[in-house]
Design a protein around this motif. Structure first.
Motif, mmCIF file in Angstrom:
data_model
loop_
_atom_site.group_PDB
_atom_site.id
_atom_site.type_symbol
_atom_site.label_atom_id
_atom_site.label_comp_id
_atom_site.label_asym_id
_atom_site.label_seq_id
_atom_site.Cartn_x
_atom_site.Cartn_y
_atom_site.Cartn_z
ATOM 1 N N SER A 71 66.708 -28.040 30.454
ATOM 2 C CA SER A 71 66.882 -26.846 31.307
ATOM 3 C C SER A 71 66.824 -25.548 30.513
ATOM 4 O O SER A 71 67.461 -24.548 30.879
ATOM 5 C CB SER A 71 68.201 -26.938 32.086
ATOM 6 O OG SER A 71 68.205 -28.087 32.915
ATOM 7 N N VAL A 72 66.059 -25.543 29.417
ATOM 8 C CA VAL A 72 65.794 -24.309 28.685
ATOM 9 C C VAL A 72 64.593 -23.640 29.352
ATOM 10 O O VAL A 72 63.562 -24.282 29.535
ATOM 11 C CB VAL A 72 65.492 -24.584 27.197
ATOM 12 C CG1 VAL A 72 65.188 -23.281 26.467
ATOM 13 C CG2 VAL A 72 66.647 -25.321 26.535
ATOM 14 N N PRO A 73 64.687 -22.388 29.741
ATOM 15 C CA PRO A 73 63.568 -21.733 30.432
ATOM 16 C C PRO A 73 62.333 -21.632 29.522
ATOM 17 O O PRO A 73 62.360 -20.900 28.525
ATOM 18 C CB PRO A 73 64.118 -20.354 30.804
ATOM 19 C CG PRO A 73 65.289 -20.145 29.901
ATOM 20 C CD PRO A 73 65.855 -21.495 29.598
ATOM 21 N N VAL A 74 61.296 -22.359 29.856
ATOM 22 C CA VAL A 74 60.106 -22.428 29.016
ATOM 23 C C VAL A 74 58.875 -22.087 29.838
ATOM 24 O O VAL A 74 58.761 -22.475 31.000
ATOM 25 C CB VAL A 74 59.969 -23.825 28.365
ATOM 26 C CG1 VAL A 74 59.903 -24.936 29.414
ATOM 27 C CG2 VAL A 74 58.750 -23.889 27.440
ATOM 28 N N VAL A 75 57.964 -21.351 29.228
ATOM 29 C CA VAL A 75 56.684 -20.990 29.833
ATOM 30 C C VAL A 75 55.586 -21.441 28.884
ATOM 31 O O VAL A 75 55.616 -21.121 27.688
ATOM 32 C CB VAL A 75 56.578 -19.473 30.075
ATOM 33 C CG1 VAL A 75 55.198 -19.101 30.610
ATOM 34 C CG2 VAL A 75 57.665 -19.009 31.043
ATOM 35 N N LEU A 76 54.624 -22.176 29.385
ATOM 36 C CA LEU A 76 53.504 -22.656 28.579
ATOM 37 C C LEU A 76 52.387 -21.626 28.587
ATOM 38 O O LEU A 76 52.079 -21.040 29.626
ATOM 39 C CB LEU A 76 52.997 -23.987 29.142
ATOM 40 C CG LEU A 76 51.804 -24.636 28.439
ATOM 41 C CD1 LEU A 76 52.184 -25.051 27.015
ATOM 42 C CD2 LEU A 76 51.310 -25.843 29.243
ATOM 43 N N ASN A 77 51.798 -21.387 27.419
ATOM 44 C CA ASN A 77 50.673 -20.452 27.341
ATOM 45 C C ASN A 77 49.581 -20.995 26.437
ATOM 46 O O ASN A 77 49.838 -21.797 25.531
ATOM 47 C CB ASN A 77 51.139 -19.089 26.811
ATOM 48 C CG ASN A 77 51.773 -19.150 25.439
ATOM 49 O OD1 ASN A 77 52.990 -19.339 25.341
ATOM 50 N ND2 ASN A 77 50.991 -19.000 24.394
ATOM 51 N N ALA A 78 48.355 -20.561 26.697
ATOM 52 C CA ALA A 78 47.244 -20.895 25.809
ATOM 53 C C ALA A 78 47.472 -20.245 24.448
ATOM 54 O O ALA A 78 48.045 -19.147 24.352
ATOM 55 C CB ALA A 78 45.927 -20.418 26.415
ATOM 56 N N ASP A 79 47.023 -20.898 23.393
ATOM 57 C CA ASP A 79 47.181 -20.345 22.051
ATOM 58 C C ASP A 79 46.610 -18.927 21.960
ATOM 59 O O ASP A 79 47.169 -18.049 21.302
ATOM 60 C CB ASP A 79 46.483 -21.235 21.024
ATOM 61 C CG ASP A 79 47.114 -22.608 20.910
ATOM 62 O OD1 ASP A 79 48.169 -22.844 21.523
ATOM 63 O OD2 ASP A 79 46.544 -23.460 20.199
ATOM 64 N N ALA A 80 45.480 -18.712 22.634
ATOM 65 C CA ALA A 80 44.792 -17.423 22.548
ATOM 66 C C ALA A 80 45.549 -16.302 23.246
ATOM 67 O O ALA A 80 45.172 -15.132 23.120
ATOM 68 C CB ALA A 80 43.385 -17.549 23.146
ATOM 69 N N ALA A 81 46.619 -16.628 23.973
ATOM 70 C CA ALA A 81 47.396 -15.595 24.678
ATOM 71 C C ALA A 81 48.477 -14.975 23.804
ATOM 72 O O ALA A 81 49.177 -14.057 24.251
ATOM 73 C CB ALA A 81 48.034 -16.193 25.935
#
Length: 358
Positions: free
Chosen positions: A218-228
């Motif tokens: 339950s740690v707030p995590v957002v996935l992003n592309a490496d290039a972002a």
């Protein structure tokens, strides 16, 4: 803090069962939780090579247990088990070239072998040494988590956003995690607004493993592309980039998952602090600079295919899986022995001469 960290432990990837080793197959996550059994040094070496187990500390721990399995097998066969065991050491040592924890753990096992007394039970002695390596890494994780949180609080005691790369959590270590362990501890301490996880091409350790670990807790995590990453640093008020290390040289240069170097350059440009979290077993003080680190390159197929499906044109491929971040781009290195800000050769030499503080 230690008791809170221990209470928060939920994930493990390495289980020693006395006569065999069980590893969580990290290639299957997050879609399946699959454990594999290993009974020989050669099979453990292949598991390391094939990325069933990955993460520098976890690789070292697995290799130590691989030596125990090798000795068990050699003793059962009879003959000159010491000479035969040398073959197992060589097979394990050659499984991954960059992570120095592998060589460190095997060195610990060799040293214990050399200290055997006449009549001493070699198998029991080496098994105890492997277990000690495993437990020591877990303790180091807990100490690093506490040091890392103290460092974060030094600059900002409010909720803040972090960016991390690859996977450095419980899956990659013998316990709580290195860089992800610091982030997990910061979350327990109310310091985390959001964690951005680079997907980490081409094996997607961030997308498959880090996001999975954080979401499960339950740690707030957002996935992003490496290039972002640059765009994130410019627009999302990132306070820290927090990463692990596979090898740290005497001057403070850091080898880590490919893409780490560019994050450090971007962090410097955007005024974002850059933290490396790694146990003392990741230090190679005999190597002066990162220019000397052997950087593993893996097969082209890892870029040409995704989940067995061709996704790229039929062209030559360059697939290094590590890069080197120069020490002058690093704000702090956190270890179980303490913290070094703006690392230099002199500072790191003093750090490594200390006993463990926690």
């Amino acid at each position: 803090m230690r008791e809170r960290l221990l209470a928060a432990e939920k994930t493990t990837s390495i289980e020693w069962r006395g006569d065999h080793l069980c590893l969580l197959d990290q290639r299957q996550l997050p879609l399946q939780v699959v454990w594999q059994r290993f009974d020989s040094a050669a099979s453990v070496a292949q598991a390391i090579r094939a990325m069933v187990v990955r993460g520098a500390p976890a690789i070292g721990i697995s290799a130590a247990y691989g030596v125990v399995l090798g000795l068990r097998e050699r003793l059962n066969r009879g003959g000159d088990w010491r000479a035969a065991l040398d073959e197992d050491f060589a097979i394990l040592a050659g499984s991954r070239p960059t992570a120095v924890n592998l060589a460190w753990a095997l060195g610990q096992m060799r040293e214990r072998l050399a200290r055997l007394k006449p009549g001493e039970d070699a198998l029991a002695a080496l098994e105890a040494q492997a277990v000690a390596i495993h437990q020591s890494d877990r303790e180091a994780n807990l100490a690093m988590a506490q040091f890392g949180v103290e460092l974060i609080r030094k600059f900002n005691s409010a909720e803040q956003s972090f960016l991390t790369h690859c996977n450095t959590g419980a899956l990659a270590t013998g316990g709580f995690g290195t860089a992800l362990g610091v982030i997990r501890a910061a979350h327990l301490d109310g310091l985390v607004e959001r964690v951005y996880a680079d997907e980490t091409r081409p094996w997607l350790q961030g997308a498959r493993l880090t996001a999975w670990e954080l979401a499960n807790e339950s740690v707030p995590v957002v996935l992003n592309a490496d290039a972002a990453a640059a765009h994130l640093m410019k627009t999302r008020s990132i306070s820290w980039v927090v990463v692990g290390a596979d090898r740290i040289t005497a001057n403070g240069d850091v080898a880590n998952k490919i893409g780490t170097y560019q994050l450090a350059v971007l962090a410097m440009h955007h005024g974002v602090r850059f933290m490396v979290v790694a146990p003392s077993s990741s230090f190679d003080m005999a190597m002066e600079t990162g220019d000397d680190i052997p950087l593993e390159e893996r097969p082209a197929i890892e870029l040409l295919e995704l989940a067995g499906q061709r996704v790229a044109a039929d062209v030559p491929v360059f697939n290094p899986v590590f890069d080197v971040t120069p020490a002058d781009l690093i704000d702090a290195i956190v270890t179980e022995k303490g913290v070094v800000e703006r690392p230099t050769a002199d500072k790191l030499a003093r750090l490594m001469s200390r006993s463990r503080l926690h």
